[in-house]
Design an enzyme around this catalytic site. Structure first.
Site, PDB file in Angstrom:
ATOM      1  CB  CYS A   1      -0.790  -0.006   0.671  1.00 21.83           C
ATOM      2  SG  CYS A   1      -2.280  -1.110   0.981  1.00 21.83           S
TER       3      CYS A   1
ATOM      4  CG  HIS B   1      -2.583   3.539   2.997  1.00 24.39           C
ATOM      5  ND1 HIS B   1      -3.238   3.104   2.140  1.00 24.39           N
ATOM      6  CD2 HIS B   1      -2.454   2.180   4.175  1.00 24.39           C
ATOM      7  CE1 HIS B   1      -3.990   1.680   2.131  1.00 24.39           C
ATOM      8  NE2 HIS B   1      -3.568   1.061   3.240  1.00 24.39           N
TER       9      HIS B   1
ATOM     10  CG  ASN C   1      -6.992  -0.956   1.969  1.00 22.31           C
ATOM     11  OD1 ASN C   1      -6.573  -0.188   1.258  1.00 22.31           O
ATOM     12  ND2 ASN C   1      -6.878  -1.471   3.084  1.00 22.31           N
TER      13      ASN C   1
END
Length: 312
Positions: free
Chosen positions: A108, A241, A271
């Site tokens: 990520c 994030h 996400n």
């Protein structure tokens, strides 16, 4: 370096928490309380990481000229093809010959690793106009019946034109960035795993991910600020994030900043991996004001992390 333009793409299908209630009994309240997620986007059967990347680049083309791009860097951990990467798909779409075309995967946090690659090419005078494309097709890999992490994931893509020299007054300045790896810490090589030949993306050690994300994201943010003689008090927005709203709030608390300075889209996108921060940057692009400072901070599987300081 300067961010001259940015665009984002989201699939049309919206999956609400009620889907997971019907599927495996997880209530809307249970999911929202633990993750902050109310809904997420899911790519159609005709879509994949490469098609979403092409679509988001087409949207960027509507905003700015990409014909003179001399570097393409793609990033994803959910590739459609591990040989013809999304970067190659973009080069084919743009029909630009003989330029460096590379892809990176560091979970990520790949957005900042991709931009750091651009920084290196610029420093070596090997490029001056770079196209960075980040995309995730999480729903191609996930197991939605997994009650631990199946409800977390969403799909999406973003594209940024990054230039060595300022192109317009509206450009955002990348003042600096840093990246690092903390694979030595905790359950780094076990906590988030995607093994396509064995199973989908799983998160068996979510608590360890949470704890380390809450350590490394503010740590990296403070480090990049210190390098430029700034403190958290000098920051107008923090763009972390998009992994878990509780993580983002913890990061803000550690930095001593109010939640009003948090830019978050996990509530309605889930996400979206390495695309999440870039999508949020695109969503808020028109609302930024001259002189504002934004800290982008990331953390991913394998416990890769980083931070970037942007000035409007």
């Amino acid at each position: 370096m300067f961010i001259h333009a940015v665009s984002h793409y989201l699939p049309e299908q919206i999956v609400g928490n009620d889907h997971f209630t019907q599927l495996n009994g997880l209530s809307d309240e249970w999911i929202t309380t633990r993750t902050g997620i109310s809904e997420r986007r899911k790519a159609s059967p005709e879509e994949n990481t490469n098609t979403m990347s092409i679509e988001v680049v087409s949207r960027l083309q509507a905003k700015t000229d990409l014909s003179t791009v001399d570097l393409i860097v793609g990033a994803t951990y959910t590739p459609h093809d591990t040989i013809v990467t999304l970067a190659h798909a973009i080069q084919h779409h743009l029909n630009i010959a003989d330029i460096p075309t590379v892809s990176v995967s560091s979970a990520c946090s790949s957005l900042l690793n991709a931009i750091e690659i651009v920084e290196g090419y610029f420093a070596l005078n090997k490029a001056s106009r770079a196209l960075v494309v980040v995309a995730e097709h999480n729903t191609a890999y996930y197991n939605e019946e997994d009650t631990v992490s199946g409800h977390l994931w969403g799909d999406g893509a973003a594209a940024l034109l990054i230039t060595k020299e300022r192109q317009s007054e509206g450009d955002l300045t990348i003042k600096g960035l840093l990246t690092g790896g903390a694979a030595h810490a905790g359950k780094a090589v076990e906590a988030v795993v995607l093994q396509p030949l064995v199973k989908g993306v799983i998160m068996p050690y979510g608590r360890d991910v949470f704890q380390n994300a809450c350590i490394y994201m503010p740590k990296a943010s403070l480090q990049i600020l210190e390098r430029h003689g700034l403190t958290a008090a000098d920051v107008d927005y923090v763009l972390p994030h998009q992994a878990n709203l509780r993580i983002s709030r913890n990061v803000m608390q550690t930095l001593g900043l109010p939640e009003e300075k948090l830019l978050s889209n996990i509530q309605y996108l889930g996400n979206t991996g390495c695309a999440g921060c870039a999508i949020a940057l695109s969503e808020h692009w028109d609302s930024f004001k001259k002189g504002e400072r934004i800290v982008v901070t990331v953390f991913g599987g394998g416990y890769s992390y980083g931070a970037m300081l942007i000035e409007v």
